[in-house]
Design a protein around this motif. Structure first.
Motif, PDB file in Angstrom:
ATOM      1  N   ASN A   6       0.833  -1.211   0.000  1.00 53.62           N
ATOM      2  CA  ASN A   6       0.000   0.000   0.000  1.00 53.62           C
ATOM      3  C   ASN A   6       0.869   1.263   0.000  1.00 53.62           C
ATOM      4  N   THR A  44       3.917   1.541  -0.998  1.00 53.97           N
ATOM      5  CA  THR A  44       4.620   1.647  -2.290  1.00 53.97           C
ATOM      6  C   THR A  44       3.690   2.264  -3.331  1.00 53.97           C
ATOM      7  N   SER A  45       2.440   1.785  -3.344  1.00 54.20           N
ATOM      8  CA  SER A  45       1.455   2.353  -4.285  1.00 54.20           C
ATOM      9  C   SER A  45       1.258   3.835  -4.006  1.00 54.20           C
ATOM     10  N   GLU A  86       3.905   5.987  -5.432  1.00 52.32           N
ATOM     11  CA  GLU A  86       3.800   6.165  -6.891  1.00 52.32           C
ATOM     12  C   GLU A  86       2.768   7.221  -7.263  1.00 52.32           C
ATOM     13  N   ARG A 142      -6.813  -4.804   0.109  1.00 48.49           N
ATOM     14  CA  ARG A 142      -5.886  -4.211  -0.862  1.00 48.49           C
ATOM     15  C   ARG A 142      -6.657  -3.495  -1.977  1.00 48.49           C
ATOM     16  N   LEU A 200      -6.511   0.287  -3.273  1.00 46.12           N
ATOM     17  CA  LEU A 200      -6.180   0.620  -4.670  1.00 46.12           C
ATOM     18  C   LEU A 200      -7.250   1.511  -5.307  1.00 46.12           C
ATOM     19  N   ILE A 210      -6.240   4.844  -4.558  1.00 40.73           N
ATOM     20  CA  ILE A 210      -5.111   5.209  -5.422  1.00 40.73           C
ATOM     21  C   ILE A 210      -5.626   5.626  -6.795  1.00 40.73           C
ATOM     22  N   CYS A 231      -6.452   7.177   1.191  1.00 45.33           N
ATOM     23  CA  CYS A 231      -5.385   6.193   1.431  1.00 45.33           C
ATOM     24  C   CYS A 231      -4.968   6.204   2.905  1.00 45.33           C
TER      25      CYS A 231
END
Lengths: 250, 390
Positions: free
Chosen positions: A39, A41-42, A45, A94, A98, A101, A109
């Motif tokens: 999470n 890491t996402s 990005e 997850r 997402l 995201i 988030c």
């Protein structure tokens, strides 16, 4: 550095009768940490601000470290700790993250990861930390404290966001609550009524938790309590969050 | 779960934003039984969801941190240019589990009441009433409440005493008894409520029997009453009294009604003013006239949001509430934000008269009498004035 005596005692106590139980508890914890790492890491990005990117990557690394620590504890008691971030409940969690995201919803988030998932982690790790023997208990307690620090960090950002528009913020939390906390409530139910969770090694660990002085009801209660307290800290009215929680599945 | 996003805004918007940020009063309480707790949670859960099973409630409730459960709007019978005078409050539940009321949990329960008090302070309540067991826990420990500015706490015990005394007088009138010829027994006589009842009723009965565990405190109370010419006997053990009582106030819960047997007249008037109320007329005192004391009724209107009417106040008559909670409501309607009842042993006839007058001015009267078997009257006469019978 732990003494050799400490390690041996821990391994003996854990491996005597409870090793299969600790293995499953570690598997759930490790899966949660790996999912948190994914999470963050996402999130990194999605972020554009270099400080936010660095923060997210640092958090991701921290969660990877937690997962590694749980794996190491498994090795100490002679079990191979598996993980499965694609297990049905974890995958739904997850997916919820997402979606935030995809919507480039930074605040969403934080709410999912820091308020909901971390409440669950802090409370359940703390309970496990109190009863798990030796270094296993110490590791759970240490990681619980570190996760609590994450929540504190996010709290300032989220409070500031709520101050801008409380109604909009509360609506967002409620929408995410319905998605994420419903899944967590199903995970935390006293019995897994809808089949195997796909993380426990064999049969469900919940009925055996009493053997290590834990219970599914206690872990659920502590997690919901932590969640309510965290929502209180955000300033969402207690009567509102009480209604939210009482409407969760059991 | 099936809730649509469109429905998401409803709970928060209804309660959190449309209402003003502060409230006039807060009522701190807890549920007396698992059944009561289940009913509260069922309302919050909503009719479209299956009620939680009993075992789940017993697992979940102890983990709920103290918090507001609903808003309470009360009306006065006093009319103003803009309509009836009103006050807005919060009901805050300490979520003390119904099976953890005993002494072993006293520290845990005080901590819960402290947290509930913090919720009241944070909500900006100007006056806070401590209901039921919360009042018992805190009456001698006000210094344990959190630091507050602009929020006053009251145990509510003065109005409780007023309603107990009124209830005794009303029951005597209904039964054709002359209170002045009665022997009054007070069980739990050294507590704030018990000693307040003693001070108010001793001058108008023939003889007073005082019972409590602390004999030293009993003697102190008796000495003060004797100075005023009252005939008083004290005993820790009810069996030691030389006389039989025909009017009884149980200001402390009895382990069993059988403790009273042999020491009270078979047709005695018995006011169950303890918490929780546990005296039953059908248990071992078939001819005794048992009623639940210390309860009042709001006649100017009371509304809960969400609608917990009849769930939070489980009585056979509408808008009936414990006197301890009503004291805060009456003070809020009167705009008298002050710690009216604090500490132990300060309740006097003058203070009882004062709060009774305030309450009555806003349409808060003694509740119709009832007991575990149901109503003892039709409840039509809400304006009983106990002093008429005295």
């Amino acid at each position: 550095m732990e003494s050799l005596i400490g390690v041996n005692c821990s391994a003996m106590e854990c491996s005597s009768t409870g090793a299969p139980i600790w293995r499953d508890i570690l598997a759930q914890a490790m899966t949660g940490e790996l999912l948190a790492a994914m999470n963050y890491t996402s999130l990194s990005e999605m972020c554009e601000d270099p400080t936010e990117i660095a923060d997210a990557l640092e958090h991701a690394q921290g969660e990877q470290g937690h997962a590694a620590a749980f794996a190491a504890e498994g090795r100490k008691i002679g079990v191979d700790v598996i993980n499965n971030v694609d297990a049905k409940h974890w995958k739904r969690l997850r997916d919820a993250f997402l979606r935030c995201i995809t919507e480039r919803d930074f605040i969403g988030c934080l709410i999912v990861q820091e308020i909901m998932l971390e409440s669950f982690a802090v409370a359940s790790y703390s309970r496990v930390g109190k009863v798990a023997p030796g270094s296993l208990g110490g590791t759970f307690a240490r990681i619980a404290a570190e996760e609590e620090d994450h929540v504190d960090h996010a709290m300032a950002i989220l409070r500031a966001e709520r101050a801008r528009d409380a109604q909009r913020f509360d609506d967002k939390v409620y929408r995410l609550h319905l998605d994420v906390m419903t899944t967590l409530a199903q995970m935390l139910a006293k019995e897994c009524k809808d089949g195997h969770c796909e993380v426990c090694h064999a049969s469900c660990v919940k009925p055996s938790l009493f053997e290590v002085s834990l219970s599914a009801a206690e872990l659920r209660g502590a997690s919901l309590q932590q969640y309510l307290k965290t929502l209180d800290m955000l300033g969402i009215p207690g009567e509102v969050t009480l209604t939210w929680v009482t409407q969760l599945p059991v | 779960m099936g809730d649509s996003v469109a429905g998401v805004t409803t709970p928060a918007r209804t309660i959190g934003v449309d209402l003003p940020p502060t409230v006039d009063f807060a009522l701190i309480g807890h549920q007396e039984s698992w059944r009561a707790a289940a009913d509260v949670l069922a309302v919050l859960r909503g009719p479209e969801r299956t009620p939680l099973p009993d075992d789940e409630i017993e697992d979940i409730l102890p983990w709920i941190p103290p918090r507001a459960v609903c808003h309470v709007d009360v009306g006065s019978i006093i009319r103003t240019k803009s309509g009836g005078a009103k006050a807005r409050g919060l009901y805050i539940d300490s979520f003390i589990p119904p099976d953890r009321l005993e002494a072993a949990y006293v520290h845990e329960n005080i901590a819960r009441v402290r947290k509930a008090a913090a919720c009241a302070i944070q909500a900006g309540a100007k006056i806070v009433s401590l209901g039921g067991f919360s009042s018992i826990l805190i009456e001698g420990n006000f210094d344990q409440l959190p630091e507050r500015r602009g929020t006053f706490f009251t145990t509510g015990n003065t109005l409780t005493v007023a309603f107990i005394v009124q209830g005794i007088q009303k029951m005597c009138a209904l039964e054709g008894r002359n209170l002045r010829r009665s022997t009054l027994l007070i069980v739990g006589a050294t507590g704030d409520v018990g000693s307040g009842c003693a001070r108010c009723l001793a001058p108008i009965v023939k003889r007073v029997l005082l019972s409590a565990r602390n004999v030293e405190r009993l003697r102190g109370l008796a000495a003060k009453l004797q100075d005023d010419g009252v005939q008083v006997e004290v005993a820790a053990d009810l069996q030691q009294f030389s006389a039989e009582a025909d009017v009884v106030i149980c200001a402390a819960s009895l382990a069993s009604p059988s403790l009273l047997l042999g020491r009270i007249a078979s047709d005695a008037i018995v006011c169950d003013a303890g918490y929780p109320k546990n005296l039953s007329p059908t248990a071992e005192m078939l001819d005794a006239k048992v009623f639940f004391g210390g309860l009042g009724q709001i006649t100017g209107g009371m509304k809960f949001t969400p609608d917990l009417h009849g769930v939070l106040n489980r009585h056979p008559f509408p808008d009936v509430v414990h006197g301890c909670l009503l004291e805060g409501v009456a003070l809020a309607l009167e705009h008298r934000f002050e710690p009216f009842s604090q500490g132990r042993g300060f309740i006097t006839q003058e203070r009882v008269d004062e709060i009774e007058t305030i309450a009555a001015r806003h349409g808060i009267y003694l509740a119709p009498l009832y007991n575990a078997d149901g109503p003892l009257e039709d409840g039509l006469d809400a304006r009983w004035n106990g002093r008429e019978a005295a």
